[in-house]
Design a protein around this motif. Structure first.
Motif, PDB file in Angstrom:
ATOM      1  N   THR A 171       0.826  -1.205   0.000  1.00 28.54           N
ATOM      2  CA  THR A 171       0.000   0.000   0.000  1.00 28.54           C
ATOM      3  C   THR A 171       0.864   1.260   0.000  1.00 28.54           C
ATOM      4  N   MET A 172       1.951   1.235   0.750  1.00 23.96           N
ATOM      5  CA  MET A 172       2.858   2.386   0.755  1.00 23.96           C
ATOM      6  C   MET A 172       3.470   2.603  -0.625  1.00 23.96           C
ATOM      7  N   ASP A 173       3.838   1.518  -1.264  1.00 23.40           N
ATOM      8  CA  ASP A 173       4.401   1.620  -2.609  1.00 23.40           C
ATOM      9  C   ASP A 173       3.393   2.239  -3.573  1.00 23.40           C
TER      10      ASP A 173
ATOM     11  N   GLY B  75       4.041  -6.097  -3.703  1.00 17.62           N
ATOM     12  CA  GLY B  75       3.877  -5.139  -4.797  1.00 17.62           C
ATOM     13  C   GLY B  75       5.212  -4.857  -5.453  1.00 17.62           C
ATOM     14  N   ASN B  76       5.482  -3.579  -5.685  1.00 16.81           N
ATOM     15  CA  ASN B  76       6.757  -3.172  -6.289  1.00 16.81           C
ATOM     16  C   ASN B  76       7.781  -2.753  -5.247  1.00 16.81           C
ATOM     17  N   ALA B  77       7.490  -3.005  -3.983  1.00 15.00           N
ATOM     18  CA  ALA B  77       8.482  -2.721  -2.947  1.00 15.00           C
ATOM     19  C   ALA B  77       9.687  -3.640  -3.156  1.00 15.00           C
ATOM     20  N   GLU B  78      10.850  -3.196  -2.715  1.00 15.73           N
ATOM     21  CA  GLU B  78      12.073  -3.984  -2.877  1.00 15.73           C
ATOM     22  C   GLU B  78      12.185  -4.993  -1.743  1.00 15.73           C
ATOM     23  N   LEU B  79      12.254  -6.276  -2.079  1.00 13.57           N
ATOM     24  CA  LEU B  79      12.344  -7.329  -1.073  1.00 13.57           C
ATOM     25  C   LEU B  79      13.803  -7.689  -0.810  1.00 13.57           C
TER      26      LEU B  79
END
Length: 419
Positions: A32-34, A55-59
């Motif tokens: 959600t932040m992304d 999502g598109n956050a970096e893991l």
């Protein structure tokens, strides 16, 4: 590890040790932040979960560790070896290096210092590093904490919050269950506590007030037994209870966590009677839940809230081993409100479970009459004679809080260091 170009807005640290409840909640926040335009680095320290969606956050997957059993006292690596000080030191350095490179605006830590004291070998230096870089440290916790029985432990938590934590985000609703109910000293840090509402995954293509399948369209029983060895007692009871219940002629699906060893999983598959599909946990759990006529599960934060959101009749068997009280407290409150049926672990037998199933079939399904309209701060199920209303907008409210905090930090920095 591949890190996005600077700046990283939010550095999220989460360590799941047995089940994946904390990981799921944190992943929803990251996603959600992304979507809200923030750059997120998601540091996960537990065993990898193939269907994890950030999502598109970096893991950033740290060398994985997990709890050896439900006492949470012994930590093992991915190869089932007990981790030693050298192993911990290497992992700590990887974490600190990632944090220095990211230079985030905010550090969001799941549970600590309210839990995860086993991880102090890396969390103490991580928090110290953040403080030295003048980066706000936020603790992210669920609605109900396990009662601390060790003398002085609650006082230690309060001391750490007062010294090191800027904000405590409680992902719950104080009108439903205030933090003081499970953590009596919460009043001492009242100035740092922010209730966000429950973090729940909403179907982005459907109005939150529009419930899923109508009662007549629902069919079958969905069993989610949780992760690791703690899933076995419920799974064993289920495969024997099916033929004893009045729902023995509908399809059943038994979901088991990825942490359950293959040997135990395969044994359950072999012994399951006709009509029960046994699978590993699936990413479409909410969709399955919304179309089933009865859910049988433990009483973890995510599963219970998703059950309420989909208005699915439910029987819950709270995890309560080794003094764990969180799931029982949540389940008891909801059982008292009449929105689910509670069966304790101590009373879990195939016969008792079948009896609960038969009772659940006789009770009226959720009614849409109590659902809130879109845009309301409260949402929840309603059953004949009872209503439960809870704030289920925790993902959006948490995201807004973090975004505003970052904007204030940038504004302050620009004033102090004008271009």
């Amino acid at each position: 590890m591949k890190i996005r170009k600077h700046p990283v807005n939010v550095f999220i640290y989460v360590q799941h040790l047995l089940g994946i409840g904390h990981l799921r909640r944190a992943s929803l926040l990251a996603k959600t932040m992304d979507k809200a335009g923030m750059s997120v680095l998601f540091a996960s320290g537990g065993r990898p979960v193939s269907y994890l969606d950030v999502g598109n956050a970096e893991l950033f997957q740290l060398p994985a560790l997990h709890a050896a059993d439900n006492s949470f006292k012994v930590l093992k690596d991915i190869n089932e070896s007990i981790v030693d000080d050298e192993w911990k030191e290497k992992r700590k350095e990887l974490l600190l290096s990632a944090f220095r490179e990211a230079q985030p605006d905010v550090l969001l830590i799941e549970m600590f210092p309210f839990g995860r004291r086993q991880m102090r070998f890396e969390l103490d230096p991580l928090i110290a590093l953040a403080k030295s870089m003048d980066i706000p440290v936020i603790s992210s916790i669920r609605d109900i904490l396990t009662t601390h029985k060790t003398p002085g432990k609650s006082e230690w938590i309060i001391d750490r919050v007062q010294k090191d934590i800027d904000h405590v985000l409680v992902h719950g609703d104080p009108d439903f269950v205030p933090l003081e109910d499970s953590f009596p000293l919460a009043a001492k840090i009242k100035n740092k506590i922010i209730y966000t509402g429950y973090v729940v995954e909403h179907d982005q293509n459907r109005d939150p007030s529009d419930r899923t399948s109508s009662p007549e369209d629902r069919k079958g029983v969905l069993v989610s037994a949780g992760g690791g060895a703690v899933a076995l007692p419920l799974a064993e009871a289920v495969i024997k209870a099916k033929d004893l219940s009045t729902l023995n002629n509908v399809p059943w699906r038994l979901l088991l966590g990825n942490n359950l060893p293959d040997q135990e999983f395969n044994d359950i598959v072999k012994r399951a009677p006709d009509g029960i599909i046994v699978e590993r946990n699936r990413p479409d759990f909410c969709r399955l839940l919304s179309t089933t006529q009865l859910s049988i599960s433990q009483a973890g934060y995510n599963t219970v809230m998703e059950t309420l959101m989909t208005e699915t009749p439910a029987i819950v068997v709270p995890f309560s081993a080794d003094g764990q009280s969180e799931q029982t407290d949540r389940a008891q409150k909801l059982a008292n409100a009449g929105v689910l049926s509670l069966l304790s672990e101590a009373d879990l037998t195939p016969e008792n479970l079948a009896k609960k199933i038969n009772e659940a079939v006789q009770k009226p399904l959720f009614s849409k009459s109590g659902s809130s309209k879109s845009g309301s701060s409260k949402s929840g199920p309603s059953k004949s004679g009872s209503k439960v209303k809870v704030d289920v907008h925790g993902t959006d409210k948490t995201t807004l809080f973090i975004k505003e905090l970052i904007e204030k930090r940038h504004k302050k920095r620009d004033i102090q260091c004008p271009k």
